[in-house]
Design a protein around this motif. Structure first.
Motif, PDB file in Angstrom:
ATOM      1  N   PRO A 165       0.816  -1.199   0.226  1.00 32.71           N
ATOM      2  CA  PRO A 165       0.109  -0.136   0.042  1.00 32.71           C
ATOM      3  C   PRO A 165       0.818   1.336  -0.008  1.00 32.71           C
ATOM      4  O   PRO A 165       0.363   2.157  -0.424  1.00 32.71           O
ATOM      5  CB  PRO A 165      -0.830  -0.050   1.112  1.00 32.71           C
ATOM      6  CG  PRO A 165      -0.179  -1.202   2.194  1.00 32.71           C
ATOM      7  CD  PRO A 165       0.428  -1.982   1.097  1.00 32.71           C
ATOM      8  N   GLN A 166       2.012   1.244   0.594  1.00 31.37           N
ATOM      9  CA  GLN A 166       2.986   2.256   0.647  1.00 31.37           C
ATOM     10  C   GLN A 166       3.214   2.982  -0.826  1.00 31.37           C
ATOM     11  O   GLN A 166       3.622   4.321  -0.864  1.00 31.37           O
ATOM     12  CB  GLN A 166       4.230   2.194   1.441  1.00 31.37           C
ATOM     13  CG  GLN A 166       5.458   1.424   0.813  1.00 31.37           C
ATOM     14  CD  GLN A 166       5.112  -0.224   0.850  1.00 31.37           C
ATOM     15  OE1 GLN A 166       3.837  -0.518   1.252  1.00 31.37           O
ATOM     16  NE2 GLN A 166       6.052  -1.012   0.427  1.00 31.37           N
ATOM     17  N   VAL A 167       3.276   2.002  -1.899  1.00 33.14           N
ATOM     18  CA  VAL A 167       3.768   2.363  -3.070  1.00 33.14           C
ATOM     19  C   VAL A 167       2.449   3.063  -3.705  1.00 33.14           C
ATOM     20  O   VAL A 167       2.523   4.321  -4.287  1.00 33.14           O
ATOM     21  CB  VAL A 167       4.014   1.142  -4.213  1.00 33.14           C
ATOM     22  CG1 VAL A 167       4.146   1.614  -5.382  1.00 33.14           C
ATOM     23  CG2 VAL A 167       4.953   0.403  -3.689  1.00 33.14           C
ATOM     24  N   GLY A 168       1.248   2.939  -3.271  1.00 33.45           N
ATOM     25  CA  GLY A 168       0.123   3.589  -3.648  1.00 33.45           C
ATOM     26  C   GLY A 168       0.115   4.825  -3.008  1.00 33.45           C
ATOM     27  O   GLY A 168      -0.165   6.143  -3.793  1.00 33.45           O
ATOM     28  N   PHE A 169       0.468   5.043  -1.859  1.00 34.70           N
ATOM     29  CA  PHE A 169       0.423   6.349  -1.268  1.00 34.70           C
ATOM     30  C   PHE A 169       1.549   7.249  -1.817  1.00 34.70           C
ATOM     31  O   PHE A 169       1.448   8.485  -1.848  1.00 34.70           O
ATOM     32  CB  PHE A 169       0.425   6.339   0.451  1.00 34.70           C
ATOM     33  CG  PHE A 169      -0.793   5.849   0.984  1.00 34.70           C
ATOM     34  CD1 PHE A 169      -1.741   6.732   1.125  1.00 34.70           C
ATOM     35  CD2 PHE A 169      -0.952   4.620   1.545  1.00 34.70           C
ATOM     36  CE1 PHE A 169      -3.106   6.528   1.548  1.00 34.70           C
ATOM     37  CE2 PHE A 169      -1.984   4.420   1.961  1.00 34.70           C
ATOM     38  CZ  PHE A 169      -3.345   5.213   2.108  1.00 34.70           C
ATOM     39  N   SER A 170       2.892   6.878  -2.131  1.00 39.92           N
ATOM     40  CA  SER A 170       3.935   7.372  -2.504  1.00 39.92           C
ATOM     41  C   SER A 170       3.317   7.841  -4.007  1.00 39.92           C
ATOM     42  O   SER A 170       3.743   9.020  -4.418  1.00 39.92           O
ATOM     43  CB  SER A 170       5.103   6.397  -2.933  1.00 39.92           C
ATOM     44  OG  SER A 170       5.500   6.275  -1.670  1.00 39.92           O
ATOM     45  N   THR A 171       2.503   7.144  -4.747  1.00 41.42           N
ATOM     46  CA  THR A 171       2.137   7.722  -6.135  1.00 41.42           C
ATOM     47  C   THR A 171       1.195   8.698  -5.929  1.00 41.42           C
ATOM     48  O   THR A 171       1.250   9.707  -6.602  1.00 41.42           O
ATOM     49  CB  THR A 171       1.294   6.523  -6.947  1.00 41.42           C
ATOM     50  OG1 THR A 171       2.250   5.347  -6.952  1.00 41.42           O
ATOM     51  CG2 THR A 171       1.047   6.822  -8.166  1.00 41.42           C
ATOM     52  N   VAL A 172       0.498   8.924  -4.919  1.00 43.62           N
ATOM     53  CA  VAL A 172      -0.714   9.891  -4.681  1.00 43.62           C
ATOM     54  C   VAL A 172       0.277  11.128  -4.166  1.00 43.62           C
ATOM     55  O   VAL A 172      -0.022  12.186  -4.748  1.00 43.62           O
ATOM     56  CB  VAL A 172      -1.753   9.535  -3.536  1.00 43.62           C
ATOM     57  CG1 VAL A 172      -2.346  10.607  -3.147  1.00 43.62           C
ATOM     58  CG2 VAL A 172      -2.534   8.398  -4.092  1.00 43.62           C
ATOM     59  N   ALA A 173       1.101  10.973  -3.338  1.00 44.73           N
ATOM     60  CA  ALA A 173       1.916  12.037  -2.621  1.00 44.73           C
ATOM     61  C   ALA A 173       2.716  12.593  -4.016  1.00 44.73           C
ATOM     62  O   ALA A 173       2.561  13.862  -4.355  1.00 44.73           O
ATOM     63  CB  ALA A 173       2.906  11.541  -1.925  1.00 44.73           C
ATOM     64  N   LEU A 174       3.443  11.865  -4.910  1.00 42.71           N
ATOM     65  CA  LEU A 174       3.911  12.385  -5.973  1.00 42.71           C
ATOM     66  C   LEU A 174       3.048  13.177  -7.044  1.00 42.71           C
ATOM     67  O   LEU A 174       3.428  14.382  -7.319  1.00 42.71           O
ATOM     68  CB  LEU A 174       4.580  11.242  -6.712  1.00 42.71           C
ATOM     69  CG  LEU A 174       5.226  11.355  -8.146  1.00 42.71           C
ATOM     70  CD1 LEU A 174       6.549  12.483  -7.965  1.00 42.71           C
ATOM     71  CD2 LEU A 174       5.589  10.092  -8.699  1.00 42.71           C
ATOM     72  N   LEU A 175       2.039  12.540  -7.215  1.00 40.47           N
ATOM     73  CA  LEU A 175       0.981  13.271  -8.244  1.00 40.47           C
ATOM     74  C   LEU A 175       0.282  14.541  -7.581  1.00 40.47           C
ATOM     75  O   LEU A 175       0.372  15.581  -8.083  1.00 40.47           O
ATOM     76  CB  LEU A 175      -0.287  12.469  -8.620  1.00 40.47           C
ATOM     77  CG  LEU A 175       0.122  11.157  -9.280  1.00 40.47           C
ATOM     78  CD1 LEU A 175      -0.750  10.234  -9.525  1.00 40.47           C
ATOM     79  CD2 LEU A 175       0.523  11.807 -11.030  1.00 40.47           C
TER      80      LEU A 175
END
Lengths: 476, 244, 229
Positions: B17-27
């Motif tokens: 799930p942390q990859v999902g949150f990193s993706t959101v944070a990045l975007l």
């Protein structure tokens, strides 16, 4: 080869357990791949040439009946004969008949994958005709009662020590004669030269047949192909029915992508175009051609090909047998050609064998791919091999040949994955189960079929909460 | 304000799930508003690759329903799931008069993450910094399926920190291939060994890729061998801002 | 097997008509090959031809005129102690008169003529087996690839460029084409000229044993092209 393990998976295990084989295959494929890459880097027009080559092959297959008729008429116009073989048995019978008709006792043969496909040599032997393979690699294969493991480089599975041992045993070679590759090649040359000079008939494959001119083109580096088709009084060329190109200009395009893709050569050493038999003057006197075969026969082999035309696998008929997909395939690099158990190994074989002979026999080959796409990337005519491997996997399931643990597992997965509430519960269960099995976040040993995963690698415990759960929490 | 829908993928959802949150944070750092349509499950790729196309079709239809028929771009932090949505689902559903056109429309507005950042947003410097010695494995489906080659490299190049470590034989498959890793476990394992040897030879302490499936495979091999090399999704690297 | 002919053609025709068009296919022929931009001036072509053939371990001898070409042929023969050559008939050799020059120098020029019948044919081939040098002209040459294009015909035997371990081809600089495509487009009827057209690109070679390059495994391992002009 009679001792070769029965199933594909057993053959793979045997290959994986043979580091010398793996090293030999890896060296050969990486050498050929680098050669290809360098040749293509030095040819700025390669991409447009590949597009054009693909267009030629696609167009030819789309009008194959037309071009086959044109090819036949053109060969006949030159005084050659065209024979049609629906099956491998018919093809062998045709060649045996030609041999009988011309009183042939000895045959020299150039490299031909179709001849392997139809098992020509045993058929000729049965008819009392002696066959000598003349491509160096194929000669070694024949001496050792082996099979080629690569469609361009037949003996990449053998070391020079294997060849030296073989020459000592079969040719009574001295230590000096097998001291290195050049001396072994020289020995083979001496033996084969005798065969060339006295053979009654030469059998070649056919890389391409040119419809407009009735020509057969073969490409060889050693020159054995020219010997085979020039010295004996009878020449028989064996070709799959798909090997046609419309014109000589088209042939020129194919030759430029073939050599570069196969071995990194701009052109193969001998691009040899043969149009009919030796041309005599009216009286058979000295005004006619000096040499060449008196009789020119082309055997067009179907053996399952016509059923591929018009199918979703028709694209595999574009193949020009350069071998680049074998060299680039990570699976082929690991297991070599023999593990496939088929005449045509590697990615092209994984499509062609089931296409020609059915999935009941060849169901395992389409599984022998990680779908990485390297084959599609290097193919000179841009054949989408992964697409067809996937089509074949679908067919495998339709025919009920996919293992039940796969189909059942995926059907259960589908039932869950199309019901989000159920999916969430399954995720929670999987998370609980994997975390229970794990130590410090990693599982060393998985149950059931997944145990094969954990033989080589650990498996991660799932997260305590899914992204979607945490996202919901964040929104609130 | 740019708005996108995130296709989180079942593997990131369940395992990373942390990859999902990193993706959101990045975007979000790039000024993008991220929606996560609820009820996401799986795109159907495992079934598709294994020849269970009927099952794959059912899952693809579910995905189409979840993402709807608007024109909001869909971003997916995975080359293989991206390839499934962009190329395979339209092929699977081409004879389905209802879902076929919807699959094609969804494919047309779906982007792999780095493709979206570089080609749509036109950004290569996302303001990231990493203290790690990074090496990059171009996962096959993104690289050859989607043709996403230069975008991840361009993004990585602009990450501040120690120089990147070139990966020998970078474009050779790690041996994952979904169920391939189970069906032909020995061949897959042999490819994994070679990939790991190359990763260790690169001198990197962190391997970066854009597909968590390959990363899961490689990390499993690294852990089994007791290697100190870590793995990270590119989104995790890019999400580490310079100011942090 | 007449039935097989009809059956195979019918099956192919059925596939062609019933199936959808295969990927990337058009019913129209795709037309002429894409153009390759390569040097087409004499010096540029000679330079390219020389570079390419020498990469393949062939030897290019550039000479100014016929007399020099004759001298160079004799030198090549002397260096190999060759007193017999397998050669094309005089009228096809370049430079004109080369055959006579060779014979005057005491070299026996063997003809490529092969009997049709099996035993005579074998006897003739065996008699030629110890000839060390074959001498031919060419129908053309390809600058881009370092190839010579040799076409069989009356007085132009295939075996001269095939049987002996050394092949000497004498060509005029005016015979160079920039590329294979250019050659084919300038010689659309080349398949009508002779039953065998072969583009020879370097000496015979094999890499079958562990990829070790070996020259001259069946065809000539020593290839010399003398370019006049």
């Amino acid at each position: 080869m009679s001792t070769s393990p029965a199933t594909f998976y057993e053959r793979v295990d045997k290959a994986i357990g043979n580091p010398a084989l793996q090293a030999a295959v890896r060296n050969a494929t990486s050498r050929m791949s680098s050669g290809r890459d360098a040749a293509i880097a030095a040819f700025p027009e390669m991409d447009v040439m590949r597009d054009h080559a693909r267009a030629i092959r696609a167009h030819t297959i789309a009008r194959l009946d037309h071009y086959l008729r044109e090819f036949e008429a053109s060969v006949q116009r030159r005084g050659g004969h065209v024979h049609w073989a629906a099956t491998s048995e018919e093809a062998v019978a045709i060649v045996v008949d030609i041999a009988r008709q011309h009183g042939v006792k000895t045959v020299v043969k150039g490299k031909s994958m179709v001849s392997e496909e139809i098992e020509l040599n045993p058929g000729l032997a049965l008819a009392g005709v002696e066959v000598l393979e003349t491509d160096l690699g194929e000669y070694i294969v024949q001496l050792d009662d082996d099979h080629p493991s690569h469609i361009v480089m037949p003996i990449i599975h053998k070391s020079r020590h294997d060849v030296a041992r073989l020459f000592r045993a079969k040719l009574q070679a001295t230590d000096d004669e097998v001291a290195d590759a050049p001396r072994m090649a020289a020995l083979a040359r001496r033996v084969l030269r005798k065969g060339f000079l006295q053979a009654d008939m030469g059998i070649s494959g056919g890389n391409f047949g040119v419809a407009a001119t009735g020509s057969v083109c073969i490409t060889t580096n050693e020159g054995n192909g020219r010997m085979t088709t020039s010295l004996p009084r009878v020449h028989v060329a064996l070709m799959g029915i798909e090997r046609i190109v419309p014109t000589l200009d088209d042939l020129g395009v194919m030759l430029q992508v073939l050599g570069r893709s196969a071995t990194g050569q701009k052109l193969t050493v001998y691009s040899n175009v043969m149009s009919g038999p030796r041309r005599h003057d009216r009286n058979g006197g000295r005004e006619g051609e000096s040499d060449g075969p008196e009789h020119f026969h082309v055997v067009l082999v179907d053996n399952g090909r016509s059923a591929i035309v018009g199918s979703e696998l028709a694209e595999i008929l574009y193949c020009i047998r350069c071998g680049a997909c074998l060299n680039s395939c990570p699976v082929y690099q690991q297991i070599g050609g023999h593990a496939y158990g088929s005449i045509y190994p590697g990615p092209v074989g994984a499509v062609l064998m089931p296409a020609l002979q059915g999935l009941h026999t060849w169901r395992d080959l389409p599984q022998a791919s990680s779908l990485c796409g390297a084959c599609r990337e290097v193919c000179p005519v841009r054949i989408d091999i992964p697409r067809m491997l996937l089509e074949l996997r679908d067919k495998t399931t339709e025919l009920g040949l996919t293992p039940i643990w796969v189909t059942f597992g995926l059907t259960v997965f589908r039932q869950i994955a199309t019901r989000p509430a159920l999916f969430r519960r399954a995720q929670a269960l999987a998370s609980w189960a994997t975390r229970r099995l794990a130590t410090d976040g990693w599982i060393k040993s998985l149950p059931g079929h997944m145990a094969r995963w954990s033989k080589k690698r650990d498996f991660p415990a799932f997260a305590p909460k899914t992204f979607q759960q945490l996202w919901e929490g964040r929104k609130r | 304000m740019t708005r996108v829908k995130l296709l989180v993928t079942c593997l990131i959802d369940t395992v990373y799930p942390q990859v999902g949150f990193s993706t959101v944070a990045l975007l979000e750092r790039l000024g993008v508003t991220v929606d996560v349509p609820p009820n996401q499950t799986c795109c159907g790729q495992p079934a598709f690759n294994s020849g269970s196309w009927d099952d794959a079709r059912a899952m693809a239809r579910h995905l189409i329903d979840v993402f709807g028929d608007d024109d909001v771009p869909v971003v997916v932090p995975s080359g293989s799931c991206g390839d499934m949505v962009i190329h395979q689902a339209p092929h699977l559903l081409k004879d389905d008069s209802q879902y076929g056109p919807r699959a094609a429309a969804l494919a047309a507005r779906t982007y792999e993450l780095t493709q979206f950042i570089v080609d749509v947003l036109g950004v290569t410097d996302v303001g990231a910094r990493s203290g790690d010695r990074l090496t990059y494995h171009p996962a096959c489906h993104g690289l050859r399926g989607l043709g996403v080659a230069r975008q991840p490299l361009a993004l990585l190049e602009r990450v501040e920190g120690p120089p990147r470590c070139p990966l020998p034989e970078a474009e050779t498959c790690c041996g994952f291939g979904g169920l391939f890793a189970v069906k032909l476990s020995e061949v897959s394992g042999s490819l994994l060994d070679r990939k790991i040897a190359n990763i260790e030879a690169s001198g990197a302490d962190t391997l970066v890729a854009t597909d968590v499936s390959c990363l899961m495979h490689i990390a499993g091999g690294l852990h089994r061998k007791g290697s100190a090399v870590k793995v990270k999704h590119l989104a995790e690297v890019l999400a580490e801002g310079r100011s942090q | 097997m007449t039935d097989s002919r009809d059956n195979v053609l019918a099956a192919v025709a059925r596939g062609v008509r019933v199936g959808s068009l295969p990927p990337g296919a058009s019913l129209e022929h795709p037309g002429a090959p894409p153009p390759l931009i390569r040097p087409s001036d004499r010096e540029g072509m000679i330079a390219s031809f020389t570079r390419e053939l020498e990469k393949l371990m062939g030897t290019v001898h550039r000479v100014a005129d016929d007399a020099q070409a004759q001298t160079r042929v004799l030198e090549l023969l002397d260096a190999r102690g060759a007193r017999r050559v397998l050669a094309w008939d005089d009228e096809w050799l370049r430079p004109a008169g080369l055959g006579q020059v060779l014979r005057t120098a005491g070299v026996v020029t063997e003809s490529c003529w092969l009997p049709q019948e099996g035993a005579d044919r074998t006897a003739r081939l065996k008699a030629l087996d110890d000839v060390v040098v074959g001498i031919t002209g060419a129908h053309g040459a390809l600058a881009d690839t370092g190839s010579v294009v040799v076409v069989s015909g009356p007085g132009r035997g295939r075996i001269a460029s095939l049987l002996p371990p050394v092949h000497v081809a004498v060509i005029g600089a005016d015979q160079l084409s920039p590329t294979l495509a250019a050659f084919l487009s300038a010689n659309p009827g080349v398949a009508d000229v002779g039953s065998n057209v072969v583009a020879i690109t370097g000496p015979s070679r094999t890499g079958d044993i562990e990829g070790t390059l070996v020259l001259g495994v069946h065809g000539p391992g020593d290839l010399h092209v003398i370019v006049i002009g």
